[in-house]
Design a protein around this motif. Structure first.
Motif, PDB file in Angstrom:
ATOM      1  N   GLU A  58     -95.512 -15.305 130.645  1.00  0.00           N
ATOM      2  CA  GLU A  58     -94.285 -14.509 130.543  1.00  0.00           C
ATOM      3  C   GLU A  58     -94.519 -13.270 129.683  1.00  0.00           C
ATOM      4  O   GLU A  58     -94.078 -12.173 130.003  1.00  0.00           O
ATOM      5  CB  GLU A  58     -93.162 -15.355 129.947  1.00  0.00           C
ATOM      6  N   ILE A  59     -95.230 -13.466 128.577  1.00  0.00           N
ATOM      7  CA  ILE A  59     -95.512 -12.354 127.676  1.00  0.00           C
ATOM      8  C   ILE A  59     -96.472 -11.356 128.323  1.00  0.00           C
ATOM      9  O   ILE A  59     -96.345 -10.144 128.147  1.00  0.00           O
ATOM     10  CB  ILE A  59     -96.093 -12.868 126.351  1.00  0.00           C
ATOM     11  N   ASP A  60     -97.442 -11.872 129.083  1.00  0.00           N
ATOM     12  CA  ASP A  60     -98.477 -11.021 129.675  1.00  0.00           C
ATOM     13  C   ASP A  60     -98.055 -10.380 130.993  1.00  0.00           C
ATOM     14  O   ASP A  60     -98.848  -9.669 131.621  1.00  0.00           O
ATOM     15  CB  ASP A  60     -99.750 -11.845 129.906  1.00  0.00           C
ATOM     16  N   LEU A  61     -96.825 -10.615 131.424  1.00  0.00           N
ATOM     17  CA  LEU A  61     -96.342 -10.024 132.679  1.00  0.00           C
ATOM     18  C   LEU A  61     -96.468  -8.509 132.615  1.00  0.00           C
ATOM     19  O   LEU A  61     -96.055  -7.873 131.639  1.00  0.00           O
ATOM     20  CB  LEU A  61     -94.874 -10.411 132.897  1.00  0.00           C
ATOM     21  N   SER A  62     -97.056  -7.905 133.624  1.00  0.00           N
ATOM     22  CA  SER A  62     -97.263  -6.454 133.633  1.00  0.00           C
ATOM     23  C   SER A  62     -95.971  -5.733 134.006  1.00  0.00           C
ATOM     24  O   SER A  62     -95.048  -6.318 134.583  1.00  0.00           O
ATOM     25  CB  SER A  62     -98.360  -6.076 134.623  1.00  0.00           C
ATOM     26  N   LEU A  63     -95.929  -4.446 133.681  1.00  0.00           N
ATOM     27  CA  LEU A  63     -94.767  -3.627 134.030  1.00  0.00           C
ATOM     28  C   LEU A  63     -94.566  -3.599 135.540  1.00  0.00           C
ATOM     29  O   LEU A  63     -93.435  -3.677 136.033  1.00  0.00           O
ATOM     30  CB  LEU A  63     -94.944  -2.206 133.486  1.00  0.00           C
ATOM     31  N   GLN A  64     -95.669  -3.507 136.259  1.00  0.00           N
ATOM     32  CA  GLN A  64     -95.584  -3.483 137.719  1.00  0.00           C
ATOM     33  C   GLN A  64     -94.987  -4.780 138.266  1.00  0.00           C
ATOM     34  O   GLN A  64     -94.120  -4.761 139.144  1.00  0.00           O
ATOM     35  CB  GLN A  64     -96.975  -3.264 138.316  1.00  0.00           C
ATOM     36  N   ASP A  65     -95.434  -5.914 137.732  1.00  0.00           N
ATOM     37  CA  ASP A  65     -94.901  -7.205 138.184  1.00  0.00           C
ATOM     38  C   ASP A  65     -93.438  -7.367 137.776  1.00  0.00           C
ATOM     39  O   ASP A  65     -92.637  -7.953 138.513  1.00  0.00           O
ATOM     40  CB  ASP A  65     -95.731  -8.354 137.613  1.00  0.00           C
ATOM     41  N   PHE A  66     -93.105  -6.850 136.590  1.00  0.00           N
ATOM     42  CA  PHE A  66     -91.716  -6.908 136.133  1.00  0.00           C
ATOM     43  C   PHE A  66     -90.816  -6.146 137.101  1.00  0.00           C
ATOM     44  O   PHE A  66     -89.729  -6.612 137.469  1.00  0.00           O
ATOM     45  CB  PHE A  66     -91.604  -6.320 134.728  1.00  0.00           C
ATOM     46  N   ARG A  67     -91.270  -4.972 137.504  1.00  0.00           N
ATOM     47  CA  ARG A  67     -90.473  -4.167 138.436  1.00  0.00           C
ATOM     48  C   ARG A  67     -90.415  -4.803 139.826  1.00  0.00           C
ATOM     49  O   ARG A  67     -89.431  -4.644 140.536  1.00  0.00           O
ATOM     50  CB  ARG A  67     -91.044  -2.751 138.515  1.00  0.00           C
ATOM     51  N   SER A  68     -91.463  -5.521 140.187  1.00  0.00           N
ATOM     52  CA  SER A  68     -91.437  -6.220 141.471  1.00  0.00           C
ATOM     53  C   SER A  68     -90.373  -7.310 141.467  1.00  0.00           C
ATOM     54  O   SER A  68     -89.732  -7.580 142.490  1.00  0.00           O
ATOM     55  CB  SER A  68     -92.813  -6.839 141.766  1.00  0.00           C
ATOM     56  N   LEU A  69     -90.170  -7.926 140.289  1.00  0.00           N
ATOM     57  CA  LEU A  69     -89.183  -8.990 140.161  1.00  0.00           C
ATOM     58  C   LEU A  69     -87.760  -8.462 139.981  1.00  0.00           C
ATOM     59  O   LEU A  69     -86.812  -9.003 140.542  1.00  0.00           O
ATOM     60  CB  LEU A  69     -89.532  -9.890 138.970  1.00  0.00           C
ATOM     61  N   HIS A  70     -87.614  -7.391 139.200  1.00  0.00           N
ATOM     62  CA  HIS A  70     -86.279  -6.934 138.799  1.00  0.00           C
ATOM     63  C   HIS A  70     -85.900  -5.544 139.317  1.00  0.00           C
ATOM     64  O   HIS A  70     -84.759  -5.120 139.135  1.00  0.00           O
ATOM     65  CB  HIS A  70     -86.176  -6.938 137.271  1.00  0.00           C
ATOM     66  N   GLY A  71     -86.849  -4.844 139.935  1.00  0.00           N
ATOM     67  CA  GLY A  71     -86.526  -3.527 140.487  1.00  0.00           C
ATOM     68  C   GLY A  71     -86.512  -2.432 139.430  1.00  0.00           C
ATOM     69  O   GLY A  71     -86.771  -2.676 138.254  1.00  0.00           O
ATOM     70  N   GLN A  72     -86.193  -1.223 139.872  1.00  0.00           N
ATOM     71  CA  GLN A  72     -86.159  -0.069 138.971  1.00  0.00           C
ATOM     72  C   GLN A  72     -84.879  -0.035 138.136  1.00  0.00           C
ATOM     73  O   GLN A  72     -84.826   0.637 137.100  1.00  0.00           O
ATOM     74  CB  GLN A  72     -86.272   1.236 139.781  1.00  0.00           C
ATOM     75  N   ASN A  73     -83.855  -0.737 138.575  1.00  0.00           N
ATOM     76  CA  ASN A  73     -82.587  -0.806 137.839  1.00  0.00           C
ATOM     77  C   ASN A  73     -82.204  -2.271 137.646  1.00  0.00           C
ATOM     78  O   ASN A  73     -81.332  -2.789 138.341  1.00  0.00           O
ATOM     79  CB  ASN A  73     -81.483  -0.057 138.593  1.00  0.00           C
ATOM     80  N   PRO A  74     -82.845  -2.936 136.702  1.00  0.00           N
ATOM     81  CA  PRO A  74     -82.643  -4.381 136.515  1.00  0.00           C
ATOM     82  C   PRO A  74     -81.193  -4.756 136.211  1.00  0.00           C
ATOM     83  O   PRO A  74     -80.456  -4.008 135.570  1.00  0.00           O
ATOM     84  CB  PRO A  74     -83.541  -4.702 135.308  1.00  0.00           C
ATOM     85  N   ASP A  75     -80.827  -5.920 136.699  1.00  0.00           N
ATOM     86  CA  ASP A  75     -79.517  -6.494 136.407  1.00  0.00           C
ATOM     87  C   ASP A  75     -79.633  -7.226 135.069  1.00  0.00           C
ATOM     88  O   ASP A  75     -80.429  -8.163 134.931  1.00  0.00           O
ATOM     89  CB  ASP A  75     -79.131  -7.466 137.524  1.00  0.00           C
ATOM     90  N   ALA A  76     -78.863  -6.789 134.075  1.00  0.00           N
ATOM     91  CA  ALA A  76     -78.950  -7.373 132.733  1.00  0.00           C
ATOM     92  C   ALA A  76     -78.726  -8.883 132.752  1.00  0.00           C
ATOM     93  O   ALA A  76     -79.369  -9.624 131.995  1.00  0.00           O
ATOM     94  CB  ALA A  76     -77.943  -6.697 131.807  1.00  0.00           C
ATOM     95  N   ASP A  77     -77.850  -9.356 133.618  1.00  0.00           N
ATOM     96  CA  ASP A  77     -77.552 -10.790 133.675  1.00  0.00           C
ATOM     97  C   ASP A  77     -78.782 -11.612 134.081  1.00  0.00           C
ATOM     98  O   ASP A  77     -78.958 -12.749 133.629  1.00  0.00           O
ATOM     99  CB  ASP A  77     -76.415 -11.066 134.657  1.00  0.00           C
ATOM    100  N   ARG A  78     -79.614 -11.038 134.929  1.00  0.00           N
ATOM    101  CA  ARG A  78     -80.805 -11.759 135.407  1.00  0.00           C
ATOM    102  C   ARG A  78     -81.895 -11.853 134.351  1.00  0.00           C
ATOM    103  O   ARG A  78     -82.834 -12.636 134.479  1.00  0.00           O
ATOM    104  CB  ARG A  78     -81.372 -11.073 136.648  1.00  0.00           C
ATOM    105  N   LEU A  79     -81.775 -11.051 133.305  1.00  0.00           N
ATOM    106  CA  LEU A  79     -82.785 -11.055 132.251  1.00  0.00           C
ATOM    107  C   LEU A  79     -82.491 -12.097 131.174  1.00  0.00           C
ATOM    108  O   LEU A  79     -83.316 -12.330 130.292  1.00  0.00           O
ATOM    109  CB  LEU A  79     -82.882  -9.668 131.608  1.00  0.00           C
ATOM    110  N   CYS A  80     -81.327 -12.715 131.242  1.00  0.00           N
ATOM    111  CA  CYS A  80     -80.963 -13.739 130.256  1.00  0.00           C
ATOM    112  C   CYS A  80     -81.853 -14.971 130.432  1.00  0.00           C
ATOM    113  O   CYS A  80     -82.193 -15.344 131.551  1.00  0.00           O
ATOM    114  CB  CYS A  80     -79.500 -14.128 130.417  1.00  0.00           C
ATOM    115  N   PHE A  81     -82.214 -15.600 129.333  1.00  0.00           N
ATOM    116  CA  PHE A  81     -83.037 -16.806 129.400  1.00  0.00           C
ATOM    117  C   PHE A  81     -82.845 -17.636 128.138  1.00  0.00           C
ATOM    118  O   PHE A  81     -82.278 -17.170 127.142  1.00  0.00           O
ATOM    119  CB  PHE A  81     -84.521 -16.450 129.571  1.00  0.00           C
ATOM    120  N   SER A  82     -83.306 -18.871 128.179  1.00  0.00           N
ATOM    121  CA  SER A  82     -83.250 -19.738 127.002  1.00  0.00           C
ATOM    122  C   SER A  82     -84.585 -20.440 126.855  1.00  0.00           C
ATOM    123  O   SER A  82     -85.346 -20.581 127.817  1.00  0.00           O
ATOM    124  CB  SER A  82     -82.121 -20.767 127.130  1.00  0.00           C
TER     125      SER A  82
END
Length: 225
Positions: free
Chosen positions: A53-77
Motif C-alpha cells: 500500500e505504501i509502495d503504490l506508485s502514482l501511476q497505479d494510484f491514478r489507475s485505481l482512483h483516476g485524475q479526480n479521486p473520490d474522497a469517499d473511496r480513499l477512506c480506510f481503517s
C-alpha cells in the motif's frame, strides 16, 4: 539532447528534466502524497499497514482512483499490530469548509462501530469552531490534519532528528535513572508536528537523537505538554 565536449566530440546526454514533469492532475497528486504519508504515519505508530500500500506508485494510484479521486473511496481503517481491538479510521473530507452538519453526519455513520478507537480527519479547507466543538460527540480521540501538511513526511527530512516514543515503563525507568520528575524534562507541545505525527498524548516522552556532523550522537528527551 546533443552537444560537444571540450575536445569537440559529440556528446549525447540523457533526457531533459522537463521530461519528468508530472502531466497528471494536481488533485490526484495531492491525494496520492497525503495518502502515502498517512500510511507511513500509521505504520510508525504500530498499526498494520501492508508495504504494498505504501509502495503504490502514482501511476497505479491514478489507475485505481483516476485524475479526480473520490474522497469517499480513499477512506480506510486499520488495526494495531499488537492489539487488533484498536482500530483507526481515516476519512478524507471534500473541498470546502467543514461545518457542524458534516461532523454530525460522520458521527451518525460511525456511531455503531464499537470497534473504532480513533479517527483521523484529513481536511482540504477550514473547519468551523462549532464543528470542532461537535467533535466532543465522539467517544474516542479525533485527530485533524490539513492535506497540505501531509504532502511530505516530516520524519524523513534530512535535518530532522530521530524520534522514538518511549513506553510508560521506559519513561519511568528514565525518570528513576536521573532521579527527576516528569515536569523537569524538556517539553514538546502536543501541537508540534512531530507530536501530531505520532499521535502523542500529554505526559508521553520521546527520545530525540541528533545525527548531524556537529550534534552527532547527542540524545535528549522531551515530554509532551
Amino acid at each position: 539532447m546533443e552537444g560537444e565536449n571540450g575536445n569537440g566530440d559529440e556528446v549525447v546526454a540523457g533526457p531533459c528534466l522537463s521530461g519528468f514533469v508530472d502531466d497528471g492532475s494536481t488533485e490526484s497528486h495531492r491525494y496520492f502524497l497525503s495518502r502515502r504519508t498517512v500510511l507511513e504515519m500509521l505504520r510508525d505508530r504500530g498499526y498494520s499497514v501492508p508495504s504494498s500500500e505504501i509502495d503504490l506508485s502514482l501511476q497505479d494510484f491514478r489507475s485505481l482512483h483516476g485524475q479526480n479521486p473520490d474522497a469517499d473511496r480513499l477512506c480506510f481503517s486499520t488495526v494495531h499490530s499488537s492489539d487488533p481491538s484498536e482500530r483507526m479510521l481515516v476519512i478524507y473530507c471534500g473541498p470546502g469548509i467543514v461545518k457542524v452538519n458534516v461532523i454530525r453526519g460522520l458521527h451518525s455513520q460511525i456511531a455503531n462501530k464499537d470497534t473504532l478507537s480513533g479517527l483521523i480527519l484529513i481536511l482540504q479547507g477550514q473547519i468551523t469552531s462549532q464543528a470542532l466543538k461537535t467533535l466532543d460527540l465522539y467517544p474516542f480521540k479525533v485527530e485533524i490534519f490539513q492535506i497540505t501538511d501531509l504532502l511530505v513526511n516530516i520524519t524523513k527530512h534530512v535535518l530532522k532528528p530521530q524520534h522514538q516514543v518511549l513506553t510508560e515503563q521506559a519513561k519511568q525507568a528514565l525518570l528513576k535513572k536521573f532521579n527527576i520528575e516528569e515536569k523537569q524534562l524538556p517539553r514538546i507541545s502536543q501541537k508540534d508536528a512531530i507530536a501530531k505525527y505520532y499521535g502523542l498524548e500529554r505526559g508521553q516522552v520521546v527520545k530525540v537523537t541528533y545525527s548531524g556532523d556537529i550534534t552527532k550522537g547527542h540524545v535528549t528527551y522531551r515530554c509532551v505538554w
